[in-house]
Motif scaffolding. Structure first.
Motif, mmCIF file in Angstrom:
data_model
loop_
_atom_site.group_PDB
_atom_site.id
_atom_site.type_symbol
_atom_site.label_atom_id
_atom_site.label_comp_id
_atom_site.label_asym_id
_atom_site.label_seq_id
_atom_site.Cartn_x
_atom_site.Cartn_y
_atom_site.Cartn_z
ATOM 1 N N ALA A 48 18.490 -30.817 -35.625
ATOM 2 C CA ALA A 48 18.721 -31.744 -36.739
ATOM 3 C C ALA A 48 18.844 -33.175 -36.227
ATOM 4 N N HIS A 49 19.431 -33.343 -35.054
ATOM 5 C CA HIS A 49 19.532 -34.678 -34.454
ATOM 6 C C HIS A 49 18.139 -35.212 -34.137
ATOM 7 N N HIS A 50 17.297 -34.339 -33.578
ATOM 8 C CA HIS A 50 15.932 -34.749 -33.246
ATOM 9 C C HIS A 50 15.161 -35.137 -34.503
ATOM 10 N N ARG A 51 15.263 -34.325 -35.540
ATOM 11 C CA ARG A 51 14.537 -34.628 -36.779
ATOM 12 C C ARG A 51 15.015 -35.940 -37.382
ATOM 13 N N ALA A 52 16.327 -36.168 -37.361
ATOM 14 C CA ALA A 52 16.850 -37.425 -37.898
ATOM 15 C C ALA A 52 16.328 -38.608 -37.090
ATOM 16 N N LEU A 53 16.379 -38.510 -35.761
ATOM 17 C CA LEU A 53 15.856 -39.579 -34.914
ATOM 18 C C LEU A 53 14.376 -39.828 -35.194
ATOM 19 N N HIS A 54 13.614 -38.748 -35.318
ATOM 20 C CA HIS A 54 12.179 -38.873 -35.561
ATOM 21 C C HIS A 54 11.896 -39.643 -36.848
ATOM 22 N N PHE A 55 12.544 -39.239 -37.934
ATOM 23 C CA PHE A 55 12.226 -39.860 -39.224
ATOM 24 C C PHE A 55 12.822 -41.250 -39.378
ATOM 25 N N VAL A 56 13.909 -41.543 -38.699
ATOM 26 C CA VAL A 56 14.415 -42.915 -38.709
ATOM 27 C C VAL A 56 13.464 -43.800 -37.903
ATOM 28 N N GLN A 57 12.951 -43.271 -36.795
ATOM 29 C CA GLN A 57 11.991 -44.025 -35.992
ATOM 30 C C GLN A 57 10.717 -44.300 -36.786
ATOM 31 N N ARG A 58 10.236 -43.318 -37.527
ATOM 32 C CA ARG A 58 9.001 -43.452 -38.309
ATOM 33 C C ARG A 58 9.169 -44.380 -39.503
ATOM 34 N N ASN A 59 10.402 -44.521 -39.979
ATOM 35 C CA ASN A 59 10.637 -45.318 -41.175
ATOM 36 C C ASN A 59 11.920 -46.134 -41.006
ATOM 37 N N PRO A 60 11.890 -47.161 -40.133
ATOM 38 C CA PRO A 60 13.099 -47.947 -39.894
ATOM 39 C C PRO A 60 13.653 -48.521 -41.198
ATOM 40 N N GLY A 61 14.958 -48.411 -41.382
ATOM 41 C CA GLY A 61 15.595 -48.907 -42.594
ATOM 42 C C GLY A 61 15.637 -47.872 -43.702
ATOM 43 N N THR A 62 15.155 -46.669 -43.414
ATOM 44 C CA THR A 62 15.213 -45.623 -44.434
ATOM 45 C C THR A 62 16.662 -45.438 -44.881
ATOM 46 N N THR A 63 16.831 -45.004 -46.101
ATOM 47 C CA THR A 63 18.182 -44.783 -46.611
ATOM 48 C C THR A 63 18.637 -43.364 -46.291
#
Length: 164
Positions: A48-63
């Motif tokens: 779950a940590h990896h997935r969160a890091l991945h999607f925050v990286q792909r979409n900086p500023g995501t909510t």
């Protein structure tokens, strides 16, 4: 009967062929996650940590709300993951400018380095598999994966493909 674009022509697959495809996906996923899992384990982090890091990286500023939708986890579960990532200095959270209740997420330099380390092993594995399979198989594989997505998740996926 002419073939319909997109593979919608009649295609008969036996239950055994489908079972083999399902099993191949299970084992491929296991291999796909193995290298990052070893790295995460040394930090007491999980997938779950990896997935969160991945999607925050792909979409900086995501909510946080958007991340909840993309990851399909409970708010409580995501809060635990984000709290750890923030406390460890991998993610920073900023209040929304228009709506102060919104939390926008960004990777820190440490978070970017960790995400890159985790994803590089997966990119190497995918690169090798794609080269072995060839361009038509790669496109077919992507088509199959996209066709298996729920429509609302496919919308999120398509937005990611377009880039931030």
């Amino acid at each position: 009967m002419a073939d319909i674009p997109g593979g919608e022509s009649l295609l008969f697959l036996t239950d055994e062929q489908l079972r083999k495809g399902i099993e191949a996906m299970f084992f491929a996923y296991r291999g796909f996650t193995a290298d990052p899992d070893r790295i995460l384990e040394t930090m007491d982090f999980g997938r779950a940590h990896h997935r969160a890091l991945h999607f925050v990286q792909r979409n900086p500023g995501t909510t946080v709300s958007n991340l909840l939708t993309v990851l399909g986890v409970t708010k409580q579960s995501l809060n635990r993951v984000l709290r750890t990532l923030i406390d460890e200095g991998h993610v920073r959270s900023e209040k929304g400018r228009k709506d102060g209740r919104e939390r926008h997420l960004f990777l820190t330099a440490g978070g970017e380095a960790l995400e890159k380390q985790l994803s590089e092993a997966q990119r190497a594995r995918m690169r090798a598999a794609y080269r072995a399979a060839g361009p038509q198989a790669v496109q077919g594989f992507r088509t199959v994966l996209e066709a298996m997505m729920d429509p609302e998740l496919r919308d999120h996926y398509n937005r990611l493909k377009e880039g931030p």
